[in-house]
Design a protein around this motif. Structure first.
Motif, PDB file in Angstrom:
ATOM      1  N   TRP A   4       3.337  -5.801   4.174  1.00  0.00           N
ATOM      2  CA  TRP A   4       2.936  -6.622   5.136  1.00  0.00           C
ATOM      3  C   TRP A   4       4.030  -7.096   6.123  1.00  0.00           C
ATOM      4  CZ3 TRP A   4      -1.824  -7.767   5.631  1.00  0.00           C
ATOM      5  CH2 TRP A   4      -2.691  -7.645   4.540  1.00  0.00           C
ATOM      6  N   PRO A  53      -4.977 -11.325   6.912  1.00  0.00           N
ATOM      7  CA  PRO A  53      -6.356 -11.896   6.576  1.00  0.00           C
ATOM      8  C   PRO A  53      -6.506 -13.438   6.451  1.00  0.00           C
ATOM      9  CG  PRO A  53      -4.950 -11.182   4.678  1.00  0.00           C
ATOM     10  CD  PRO A  53      -4.135 -10.959   5.902  1.00  0.00           C
ATOM     11  N   LYS A 105       0.939  -1.262  -0.122  1.00  0.00           N
ATOM     12  CA  LYS A 105      -0.085   0.101  -0.017  1.00  0.00           C
ATOM     13  C   LYS A 105       1.010   1.174   0.098  1.00  0.00           C
ATOM     14  CE  LYS A 105      -3.737   2.113   2.718  1.00  0.00           C
ATOM     15  NZ  LYS A 105      -4.769   1.843   3.648  1.00  0.00           N
ATOM     16  N   THR A 150      -1.103  -1.204  -5.681  1.00  0.00           N
ATOM     17  CA  THR A 150      -2.287  -1.596  -5.973  1.00  0.00           C
ATOM     18  C   THR A 150      -2.483  -1.577  -7.464  1.00  0.00           C
ATOM     19  OG1 THR A 150      -2.963  -0.267  -4.069  1.00  0.00           O
ATOM     20  CG2 THR A 150      -4.739  -0.753  -5.679  1.00  0.00           C
ATOM     21  N   TYR A 163       1.731  -4.979  14.194  1.00  0.00           N
ATOM     22  CA  TYR A 163       0.226  -5.720  14.646  1.00  0.00           C
ATOM     23  C   TYR A 163       0.541  -6.971  14.896  1.00  0.00           C
ATOM     24  CZ  TYR A 163      -0.897  -1.123  12.814  1.00  0.00           C
ATOM     25  OH  TYR A 163      -0.908   0.450  12.534  1.00  0.00           O
ATOM     26  N   GLU A 214      -5.080  -9.190  -1.435  1.00  0.00           N
ATOM     27  CA  GLU A 214      -4.982  -9.086  -0.049  1.00  0.00           C
ATOM     28  C   GLU A 214      -4.529  -7.776   0.126  1.00  0.00           C
ATOM     29  OE1 GLU A 214      -6.807 -11.057   1.705  1.00  0.00           O
ATOM     30  OE2 GLU A 214      -6.860 -12.718   0.055  1.00  0.00           O
ATOM     31  N   SER A 215      -5.549  -6.736   0.601  1.00  0.00           N
ATOM     32  CA  SER A 215      -5.067  -5.345   0.775  1.00  0.00           C
ATOM     33  C   SER A 215      -4.813  -4.988   2.313  1.00  0.00           C
ATOM     34  CB  SER A 215      -6.278  -4.411   0.218  1.00  0.00           C
ATOM     35  OG  SER A 215      -6.328  -4.871  -1.239  1.00  0.00           O
ATOM     36  N   ILE A 216      -3.988  -4.067   2.371  1.00  0.00           N
ATOM     37  CA  ILE A 216      -3.726  -3.497   3.892  1.00  0.00           C
ATOM     38  C   ILE A 216      -4.743  -2.675   4.251  1.00  0.00           C
ATOM     39  CG2 ILE A 216      -2.138  -2.277   5.083  1.00  0.00           C
ATOM     40  CD1 ILE A 216       0.182  -3.526   3.581  1.00  0.00           C
ATOM     41  N   GLU A 217      -5.365  -2.602   5.368  1.00  0.00           N
ATOM     42  CA  GLU A 217      -6.188  -1.834   5.628  1.00  0.00           C
ATOM     43  C   GLU A 217      -5.877  -0.724   6.464  1.00  0.00           C
ATOM     44  OE1 GLU A 217      -9.404  -3.895   7.781  1.00  0.00           O
ATOM     45  OE2 GLU A 217     -10.277  -4.969   5.889  1.00  0.00           O
ATOM     46  N   GLU A 218      -4.902  -0.814   7.276  1.00  0.00           N
ATOM     47  CA  GLU A 218      -3.988   0.287   7.850  1.00  0.00           C
ATOM     48  C   GLU A 218      -3.662   1.474   7.212  1.00  0.00           C
ATOM     49  OE1 GLU A 218      -4.465  -3.249  10.319  1.00  0.00           O
ATOM     50  OE2 GLU A 218      -3.695  -3.029   8.365  1.00  0.00           O
ATOM     51  N   ASP A 219      -3.846   2.668   7.829  1.00  0.00           N
ATOM     52  CA  ASP A 219      -3.148   3.765   7.168  1.00  0.00           C
ATOM     53  C   ASP A 219      -1.907   3.752   7.210  1.00  0.00           C
ATOM     54  OD1 ASP A 219      -5.948   4.663   7.218  1.00  0.00           O
ATOM     55  OD2 ASP A 219      -5.879   5.840   8.914  1.00  0.00           O
TER      56      ASP A 219
END
Length: 323
Positions: free
Chosen positions: A306, A319, A264, A271, A313, A291-296
């Motif tokens: 990742w 995921p 990201k 992307t 985290y 599989e995308s990263i949701e975190e900002d």
């Protein structure tokens, strides 16, 4: 190209011939062409590429006059081309041998080997506690390797060496991550480098193989990202090195499902590349999921991957559970 004396006047002539020089095709002449050849350093007997940029016609009642504006580039002679090809072949062989030598002289990674301590420390600093030897089969360590500086000078250091293979598993190149003795990235202009490739070799379709694929395979950009995915999910995850090569990676025919772990970044390059790969695989009949990263993305960063997710985290943020 030649000069001829015609009725007491010296005329500049360029003869266009077939490649074997046995058949004359056309003659060109004129002061504009002569000037362009002189600027390009073309001499009698040379081969040249001629480009007619423009033609102007001046006409009156009694005469018509044309001016031509030429571009000229001197081409290598046949002998020069032969010598250049021989030189390139020699350089290609040197590069091929250097790739193989770098790989074969590097040590297999082991947590127990004191010589591999810089790489072990680097892995730990990235939270990459690799326990499956299969994941590092194509990752080795070199305790003494040269780093070429932009000014041509060399520094001796150590590096993680990764095998870049084509779809058939053949070693095509090596990827080097230069390290310090205490396991940090080396303070050099480009700490990650790919070996110089022979002129007839391309990295298109290639990858660094982290694990052996089953009917499932994950792909990612960087080595550290791919290792993070494998550790967290249990999936084999091939590193494609960068976003451009991610788009072109060749997936084995035995793989039924591909998980694309996209970086990201603010530029959206990761992307877009993930989507391009997904669309290509879908068209070929292979199921592909991004599989995308949701975190900002942190304010002081251009992107997040990742491995950042693993470090910040933990495994639970991934995921997929282990398959």
């Amino acid at each position: 190209m030649s000069s001829h004396n015609d009725s007491g006047k010296e005329t500049f002539i360029v003869e266009l011939c077939e490649e074997d020089h046995n058949q004359q095709v056309q003659k060109l002449r004129g002061k504009g062409l002569q000037k362009a050849c002189a600027i390009a350093g073309v001499k009698e007997g040379d081969r040249a590429c001629l480009t007619l940029f423009s033609k102007q016609t001046y006409q009156s009642v009694s005469w018509t006059f044309h001016t031509y504006h030429w571009g000229v580039k001197r081409l290598p002679s046949v002998q020069e081309e032969v010598e250049a090809r021989q030189k390139q072949r020699s350089e290609d062989v040197r590069r091929e041998n250097a790739i193989v030598s770098t790989w074969e002289n590097a040590k297999r990674f082991s947590w127990k080997d004191p010589e591999c301590e810089p790489l072990a420390k680097y892995f730990l600093s990235r939270c990459l506690k690799v326990t499956d030897p299969e994941l590092v089969e194509d990752l080795r360590f070199s305790s003494k390797i040269s780093y070429l500086n932009p000014d041509g000078s060399k520094n001796e250091g150590c590096a993680m060496i990764a095998a870049i293979r084509n779809s058939e598993g053949k070693l095509i190149a090596v990827h080097k991550t230069f390290l310090t003795k205490d396991g940090k990235k080396a303070s050099v202009e480009t700490p990650k480098k790919i070996s110089c490739l022979p002129s007839n070799v391309s990295l298109t379709g290639c990858a660094i193989r982290i694990g052996k694929p089953t009917k499932y395979l994950a792909v990612a950009e960087g080595i550290e990202t791919a290792l993070s995915v494998s550790i967290a999910t249990g999936l084999p995850c091939w590193s494609c090195v960068n976003a451009h090569l991610l788009e072109s990676v060749e997936i084995p025919a035995s793989v039924e499902v591909v998980f694309i772990f996209a970086d990201k970044d603010r530029s959206l390059v990761g992307t877009r590349s993930a989507r391009a790969l997904r669309d290509r695989l879908t068209q070929k009949g292979t199921m592909a999921c991004i599989e995308s990263i949701e975190e900002d993305i942190p304010a002081d960063s251009k992107g997040i991957d990742w491995n950042d997710i693993l470090k910040n985290y933990g495994l639970e943020a991934f995921p997929l559970t282990k398959l």
